[in-house]
Design an enzyme around this catalytic site. Structure first.
Site: not given
Ligand SMILES: Cc1ncc(COP(=O)(O)O)c(C=O)c1O
Lengths: 410, 156
Positions: A225, A199, A123, A367, A202
């Site tokens: 989430k 990270d 992401h 993203c 998910q």
């Molecule tokens: C794999 C992953 N990392 C990071 C994020 C970023 O999360 P946040 O938007 O809550 O900062 C997301 C959210 O879409 C994600 O799916």
């Protein structure tokens, strides 16, 4: 028995909200999840009875609020099996948590020419902070590639990790659903002398998470989430690393003392939490964790594996060559996220037609623009499931796709 | 609730299935400008040649590259028809009318603009009822605007 109807009944928006007099088919939980009554109630009742500043005032009400806020931290530590709640730092979201690592740990520990290894399925939250650091001081970014079925290609991992200072990767892809071997990757990072950063945005909402078993160094994720409110996220880190790091942002709450000449920092986690934090949100988050624990993370994973199998089979069976679903077919290594392209239709048009049927999906690059490049597409349509979804939601998605064919006459 | 038939009018689908003036032009003499919609990843490339200077310059050729949804693609296709062979002054008037139809704020209309005939572009009117799609419809026009700037003010 995993009772989806019972679970769904705890989510007001999923039961009560209609558009054009029809219920919503919410298939965008990979983006953000809906909230159960318990979380909504915990937050409003906190604001009605106990809201006050935390960590600053000595009256009883403020003490109560501080305790409620800290209960959020304790709940998170319990959920991911952190050795100590003090190792849980509250941020605004996972993106801020990744920025905290890159900017505070990275600036203190990385110099020109140092290597950071990422994967092609990250992401932007786990790409851009490192690219900012690369612009600032010329670190080198290397990429772990993908196999044709969307798993990490680890064949040249040793080579990529050679001289690396960091391996930072997602525990579950938000586009492909791929769940890589996180424990093995953390071990490989350590063997190469690199830090292992996960990270888990998910992953945590859908799986049993054990940061000690992974032996990761940092793990980032978001409340919104996992049935909790937006506006609060988490960075878990090993205490000795957090302790040795400089702060990220400065202000109130994060200091030990301030003089005209300078400042000293508060102990972890306050050191990384400047200013008034998301107090009510931490209370809601604690309620979300309890809600998930009552159902059981292992049960949620079980349910989603079965639903993922059903979704892959249904979509492939009904649409054959007209649909391309990205990511692995084996549900042991995949979560409930389905990115697909459908006939020659653009994802925006697909999601528009689905919206007409109240089916909520996301269209675009999710993203993860570099990953789109690897997949050879500009965008995909993505459906993602959670504990409140069942087979009827997948059927509604498939019926909606049938409708798209009619409109565009393809 | 507006229905999909307001959005996907037949003429729009026709331009989507059979886009006009797709391709590339040699640069130079043509200018080539990319535009994208960061929200959805749609990408468009405008290739443009003009003859003359200032408002009297005439668009002698235009071609479109890139990928996008039915709205952004058909809007681009219709746009090429609307500007081909036209003077810049007229193109700017159409652009102001079009953006105003799309509900975009802060467009200063000239007195004569009300006379401008949008022709086929009127078919995109239904997009206004689907606010998230407005960006798709104006992407090509914003990119054209940058391309005209580049063509009329070449850096020496
Ligand atoms: C794999 C992953 N990392 C990071 C994020 C970023 O999360 P946040 O938007 O809550 O900062 C997301 C959210 O879409 C994600 O799916």
């Amino acid at each position: 028995m995993f009772d989806v109807a019972q679970i769904r009944s705890e989510f007001p928006l999923l039961t009560d909200r209609t558009i054009d007099s029809e219920r919503l088919v919410y298939l965008d939980s990979g983006n953000t999840s809906q909230k159960p009554r318990r979380v909504i109630d915990a937050m409003s009742s906190f604001m009605e009875t106990s809201y006050a500043p935390i960590n600053r005032s000595s009256y009883r009400l403020a003490g109560e609020a501080t305790e409620a806020y800290e209960a959020g931290r304790t709940a998170i530590a319990r959920l991911v099996n952190a050795p100590s709640a003090d190792e849980v730092v509250f941020t605004k979201n996972a993106s801020e948590a990744m920025n905290l690592v890159a900017m505070a740990w990275g600036r203190a520990n990385l110099a020109t020419g140092d290597v950071v290894v990422l994967t092609e399925m990250e992401h932007h939250a786990n790409i851009v902070p490192w690219q900012m650091l690369a612009q600032e001081r010329g670190i080198e970014i290397r990429w772990i590639g993908l196999t044709p079925d969307g798993q990490l290609d680890l064949s040249n991992l040793d080579e990529l990790l050679d001289r690396a200072k960091v391996l930072s990767f997602t525990a579950m892809s938000n586009v492909l659903g791929t769940i890589p071997p996180t424990k093995k990757l953390c071990a490989a990072a350590h063997a190469a002398g690199a830090l292992a950063i996960v990270d888990a945005c998910q992953f945590v909402p859908h799986n049993v998470t054990d940061v000690q078993d992974w032996n990761a160094d940092f793990v980032a994720f978001s409340s919104h989430k996992m049935c909790g409110p937006s506006g609060i996220g988490m960075l878990w880190g090993k205490m000795e690393i957090l302790d040795a790091m400089p702060p990220f942002m400065g202000g109130g709450n994060m200091i030990d003392t301030v003089t005209f000449d300078g400042f000293t920092t508060a102990p972890v986690p306050a050191k990384f939490e400047p200013g008034t934090p998301a107090i009510t949100e931490a209370v809601g988050l604690a309620a979300a964790v309890e809600f998930l624990e009552d159902i059981g993370m292992a049960n949620i994973r079980q349910h989603e594996m079965a639903l993922t199998r059903y979704a892959l089979d249904t979509l492939n069976h009904r649409f054959g060559d007209d649909i391309t679903i990205y990511g692995p077919d084996n549900v042991e290594v995949r979560g409930g996220v389905f990115s697909f392209t459908f006939r020659d239709l653009h994802p925006h048009d697909v999601s528009q037609v689905l919206d007409e049927k109240n089916v909520c999906v996301r269209a675009g690059h999710h993203c993860a623009k570099p990953l789109m490049k690897t997949l050879g597409v500009n965008a995909t349509t993505r459906a993602s499931v959670y504990l409140y979804n069942d087979e009827s939601d997948i059927d509604a998605l498939a019926d909606g796709l049938d409708g798209a064919t009619d409109i565009f006459g393809l | 609730m507006p229905g999909l038939e307001d959005l996907y009018r037949e003429i729009i689908l026709d331009h989507y299935r059979t886009p006009r003036n797709r391709g590339e032009l040699e640069t130079p003499p043509a200018v080539k400008i990319d535009g994208h919609n960061p929200l959805c990843g749609d990408e468009i490339t405008v290739y443009l040649t003009v003859d003359g200077t200032g408002d009297d310059a005439v668009v002698t050729d235009i071609k479109i590259g890139g990928q996008g949804c039915s709205i952004s693609q058909s809007s681009a296709s219709m746009m090429t028809k609307a500007v081909m062979g036209k003077p810049v002054s007229e193109i700017n008037a159409v652009m102001r009318r079009f953006k105003t139809m799309m509900g975009i704020d802060g467009i200063e209309m000239a007195d004569a603009d009300s006379e401008v005939d949008l022709g086929e572009l009127e078919a995109l009117q239904g997009v206004v009822k689907f606010p998230v799609r407005i960006k798709c419809a104006v992407l090509s026009w914003n990119t054209l605007s940058n391309a005209l700037d580049a063509a009329l003010n070449p850096v020496e």
